[in-house]
Design an enzyme around this catalytic site. Structure first.
Site, PDB file in Angstrom:
ATOM      1  N   SER A 106       0.818  -1.199   0.000  1.00 23.16           N
ATOM      2  CA  SER A 106       0.000   0.000   0.000  1.00 23.16           C
ATOM      3  C   SER A 106       0.862   1.265   0.000  1.00 23.16           C
ATOM      4  O   SER A 106       1.655   1.465  -0.913  1.00 23.16           O
ATOM      5  CB  SER A 106      -0.965  -0.037   1.192  1.00 23.16           C
ATOM      6  N   ASP A 250      -2.272   5.939  -4.242  1.00 24.96           N
ATOM      7  CA  ASP A 250      -1.145   5.227  -3.648  1.00 24.96           C
ATOM      8  C   ASP A 250      -0.770   4.049  -4.552  1.00 24.96           C
ATOM      9  O   ASP A 250      -1.422   3.822  -5.575  1.00 24.96           O
ATOM     10  CB  ASP A 250      -1.474   4.809  -2.217  1.00 24.96           C
ATOM     11  N   ASP A 252      -1.202   0.879  -4.693  1.00 23.43           N
ATOM     12  CA  ASP A 252      -2.173  -0.158  -5.071  1.00 23.43           C
ATOM     13  C   ASP A 252      -3.550   0.409  -5.385  1.00 23.43           C
ATOM     14  O   ASP A 252      -4.504  -0.331  -5.593  1.00 23.43           O
ATOM     15  CB  ASP A 252      -2.265  -1.238  -3.996  1.00 23.43           C
ATOM     16  N   ASP A 254      -5.950   2.213  -3.831  1.00 24.62           N
ATOM     17  CA  ASP A 254      -7.152   2.217  -2.990  1.00 24.62           C
ATOM     18  C   ASP A 254      -7.268   3.493  -2.160  1.00 24.62           C
ATOM     19  O   ASP A 254      -8.215   3.647  -1.395  1.00 24.62           O
ATOM     20  CB  ASP A 254      -7.236   0.970  -2.109  1.00 24.62           C
TER      21      ASP A 254
END
Length: 461
Positions: A106, A250, A252, A254
């Site tokens: 993340s 970010d 990933d 999300d």
């Protein structure tokens, strides 16, 4: 160097020694435990797990270890390769899979990676399931398949397109209005998979993307957490390009944050507030965010006649409360949008589409939209943990000290003062104590956070 084992998965730094870092042996150990857990959920002949990763340098290595471990357990793999967390979540649903794994740390820096684990609904595991996997990993009682029963690997590289198609088909995503508005948007993809997925979505909506750090090579050009202090290049380019706004995700994809047309931060807390405002105007209902998120969402929800609830921090807790209260939108103040009409997971892509729909509808600049919301200011600070810091003891002391104030202790200690609040909790993803505050000015919020940092230091010494 660090290895964090929690109910939400395993996260750590690459290199070092087994059990203290995320080494190849640790990746195999926990992938096998997850595979064993998947098989325990249903007795069937064939099992299927979706695997995708962000663009971290270590991603391909960890991917091969995880995929081949699961194949060795007789589990078939739908391999998305480079993907996003919400895309993997969507793929689990569309594939009717038994689970999914996203290989991403993340917002953590490039030396980190993680196995984020999903159930057969494409949602993060609850505490009981997570603990079962940790127990399996430590027990070592895991059976692998015989040679004729090994799993198979299917490469599927179309799921970002399918994810975008699902978003375009949503009732509140006004594709024609967005195309007519002819928006221009600067995209900071932090050299990860957002650099692929976000321009793909924007182009499908007729939006001109200006790409900044959109090469998915895992070389993050700045700290990948989408905070103001990391986004100077995005702010400058948004103004230079005369864009309608800028956005950053970010690694990933999300978490989502906006920059207005003047190059000023919209405020990551207000990503959810604005999108919820749009949704509630068309479909009145309830909302949920975690207890470290801004009061502004509660204010907006009340204006539209709905009920707001605050959950413990963590996507799985937000989702559980959203289901309990039948919330029509929710998420986290870190820029995470959960829109159940698509799926129960934080999804920057659906957030972008709904935000663009709102702008196309109201036809005002992003800076003006921001001015329409309650003006709260947050401070987000942290204290690095050391062997001498007993977090639980600190929280007990704080609870006693402020016993006369309104307090919530379902996740750390949150103290609601009349004009502001402070939330103290141990992070699930980093070896730190988080200190979040909100007040009527940035100075008051910062001063309140600093005050509690001093108080924590006094208690721990």
């Amino acid at each position: 160097m660090t290895l964090i084992k929690s109910i939400s998965g395993i996260r750590g730094t690459i290199g070092g020694t087994q059990g203290k870092n995320l080494t190849p042996l640790d990746a195999v150990k926990y992938a096998a435990a997850y595979g064993a857990w998947v098989k325990q959920q249903r007795d069937k002949d064939c099992y299927k797990v979706v695997v995708g990763r962000d663009a971290r340098i270590s991603g391909e290595m960890i991917q091969e270890l995880v995929v081949n471990t699961l194949i060795g357990m007789g589990i078939d793999i739908v391999d998305l390769n480079l993907s996003t967390t919400p895309t993997v979540e969507m793929a689990v649903i569309l594939e009717h899979a038994d689970g999914g794994i996203i290989l991403t740390a993340s917002h953590n820096p490039k030396q980190w990676n993680a196995l984020k684990l999903l159930n057969n609904k494409g949602e993060f595991l609850d505490g009981a399931a997570g603990q079962e996997i940790l127990n399996l990993a430590e027990s070592g009682d895991i059976a692998f398949a015989e040679v004729d029963d090994l799993g198979e690997r299917m490469i599927h590289d179309a799921y970002m397109d399918l994810h975008v198609d699902e978003i375009l088909n949503l009732e509140l995503v006004n594709v024609e209005a967005i195309k007519k508005a002819r928006f221009k948007v600067v995209v900071d993809g932090v050299n990860s998979t957002g650099g692929i997925a976000v321009p793909l979505l924007l182009e499908a909506l007729g939006v001109e993307p200006v790409k900044l750090y959109c090469t998915p090579n895992g070389q993050f050009p700045h700290n990948p957490e989408p905070l103001k202090e990391h986004l100077g290049d995005l702010m400058a380019l948004t103004v230079k390009e005369n864009a309608d706004f800028g956005l950053v995700v970010d690694p990933d994809v999300d978490r989502l944050a906006f920059v207005d047309e003047k190059g000023a931060m919209f405020g990551e807390e207000y990503t959810l507030v604005a999108i919820a405002d749009y949704v509630l105007q068309h479909k009145p209902g309830n909302t949920v965010s975690n207890m470290s998120s801004s009061r502004a969402l509660s204010d907006v929800t009340k204006i539209h006649g709905g009920t707001y609830k605050a959950s413990a921090v963590g996507e799985v807790n937000v989702v559980a409360m959203m289901k309990e209260t039948n919330a029509i939108i929710g998420g986290e103040g870190n820029g995470g949008i959960i829109y159940p009409e698509l799926h129960y997971g934080r999804d920057s892509l659906v957030g972008i589409a709904l935000f663009l729909s709102y702008l196309a509808d109201i036809k005002i600049p992003v800076s003006q939209l921001r001015d329409e919301y309650p003006n709260y200011f947050m401070s987000k600070k942290k204290i690095a943990l050391t062997p001498t810091i007993d977090v639980d003891a600190i929280l007990v002391q704080m609870e006693k000290k402020y016993a006369s104030e309104k307090m919530t202790t379902i996740d750390g200690v949150k103290i609601d003062f009349a004009e502001n609040w402070v939330h103290l909790r141990k992070s699930n993803t980093e070896p730190i104590i988080r200190i979040y505050t909100e007040a009527s000015s940035q100075k008051i919020a910062d001063d309140l956070a600093d005050r509690f940092i001093v108080e924590i230091a006094e208690i721990s010494n």
